[in-house]
Design an enzyme around this catalytic site. Structure first.
Site, PDB file in Angstrom:
ATOM      1  CB  ILE A 139      -0.933   0.019   1.226  1.00  0.00           C
ATOM      2  CG1 ILE A 139      -1.813  -1.230   1.254  1.00  0.00           C
ATOM      3  CG2 ILE A 139      -1.779   1.290   1.213  1.00  0.00           C
ATOM      4  CD1 ILE A 139      -2.732  -1.385   0.064  1.00  0.00           C
ATOM      5  CE  LYS A 140       3.391   4.638  -4.969  1.00  0.00           C
ATOM      6  NZ  LYS A 140       3.546   5.044  -6.395  1.00  0.00           N
ATOM      7  CB  ILE A 141       1.163   5.546   3.089  1.00  0.00           C
ATOM      8  CG1 ILE A 141       0.154   4.411   3.244  1.00  0.00           C
ATOM      9  CG2 ILE A 141       0.840   6.704   4.033  1.00  0.00           C
ATOM     10  CD1 ILE A 141       0.107   3.808   4.636  1.00  0.00           C
TER      11      ILE A 141
END
Length: 367
Positions: A139-141
């Protein structure tokens, strides 16, 4: 036979593709790139998805079904992007298995409109992790101030994270700290930390684009001589910070428990100035335990004429510091450059997300 991309892999650089589309998946192109171009991972972002939906008719059937079900635009976007990410994860699963989870990864970004909202970012990360339901998902944060605690909390729950939009050394150190705290909390909760992976996406070419613009405005020979030196210098010093952080005693405790280092990932590696060598943000950033995610044009340029000459990072710390000092002496406020780039990066992804929503809204209404 070896080629520049396999040589790059041999130096400890994981080759990831910064692109995804349903056409690429359905035609088998991603499988070809894995087999022929040493690709072992995929990254995506709102701009990439917006572009994919504007090309061809690969999404039409799913859009028709979504329209008939009467889903919201936001839900439709997540169904479309989630399907692509899930399929890419399945294509890359053999790489994931053969590397023990180190590579074979596919990244999906949280809604960029949440970049300044910690709680909603965490909620979205959980939802996307559940939606795709693949162990090789990341997941890209974004590495905004508000994103840092979200990174820690996601990792603490066992969610693998690709931290994106990192520009400054100060923020990068904070990202590594957030990563370590997340793994420590995961361990305290009884999770197997060896199953949690993370990369830190340090942006490159955008730095030169902004610094060069400021140097060009000065118009002096001295300023011109400094063009194209900021981005690589900044990235090399980031790798120095990586070595320092993961050489610490506090990290060794987690590593002994099975934790994996958060690898630096060089992002924004497509050259924006045609005067520069189109492989420079690859060949000048070769170092062990890194990832380089490339748009296809850069990937093919490296395959065609990239010159891999071994480690080009660890011997260059003093020169990198000197380059940034020279910029300061020339009156370039580098801290202001990096602040602006973070704000601009969030804004650009928000704009692409809005355009993606508009495209899907229009498609749903046309059914």
């Amino acid at each position: 036979m070896t080629n520049p991309l396999s040589e790059l892999s041999g130096e400890g650089v994981a080759v990831w593709l910064d692109d995804i589309s349903r056409d690429r998946l359905r035609t088998g192109n991603l499988k070809e790139l894995i087999a022929e171009r040493s690709v072992v991972g995929v990254t995506s972002n709102p701009t990439i998805f917006e572009k994919a939906l504007n090309e061809g008719d690969a999404y039409d059937a799913q859009l028709r079904d979504l329209a008939l079900r009467g889903v919201s635009v936001d839900e439709a976007v997540r169904a479309l992007t989630g399907a692509d990410i899930r399929e890419a994860a399945d294509v890359l699963r053999p790489v994931f298995d053969s590397t023990g989870g180190r590579d074979g990864r596919v990244s999906l970004e949280v809604d960029p409109r949440l970049a300044r909202d910690t709680e909603r970012t965490v909620a979205e990360a959980r939802a996307l992790w559940w939606l795709v339901d693949r162990p090789n998902l990341m997941i890209k944060i974004p590495a905004t101030v508000e994103g840092l605690p979200a990174i820690t909390r996601a990792l603490a729950e066992g969610i693998s994270v690709n931290v994106t939009l990192i520009f400054s050394l100060e923020r990068y150190r904070a990202v590594m700290q957030a990563f370590q705290e997340g793994l420590a909390k995961a361990r305290e909760a009884g999770l197997d930390v060896s199953r949690i992976h993370s990369v830190a996406s340090f942006f490159v070419s955008r730095v030169d684009a902004e610094v060069d613009k400021r140097l060009d405005a000065q118009g002096t020979p001295e300023a011109k001589a400094l063009r194209g030196r900021a981005a690589v210098a900044n990235a090399r010093l980031a790798y120095q910070a990586y070595e320092e952080f993961f050489g610490s005693e506090s990290w060794r405790v987690l590593e002994a428990a099975g934790a994996h280092r958060q690898r630096p990932l060089w992002a924004s590696t497509g050259v924006k100035d045609p005067a520069y060598d189109d492989t420079r943000y690859v060949t000048e950033l070769v170092a062990p335990d890194t990832v380089n995610t490339m748009p296809e044009a850069t990937l093919e340029a490296v395959a065609d004429h990239g010159r891999i000459t071994g480690d080009t990072v660890r011997g260059g710390y003093a020169g990198a510091r000197a380059d940034l000092d020279a910029l300061a002496d020339a009156g370039v406020d580098f801290d202001d450059v990096l602040r602006l780039l973070e704000e601009d990066g969030v804004a650009k992804f928000e704009k692409s997300w809005e355009q993606l929503l508009d495209k899907v809204r229009s498609a749903l209404g046309a059914v």
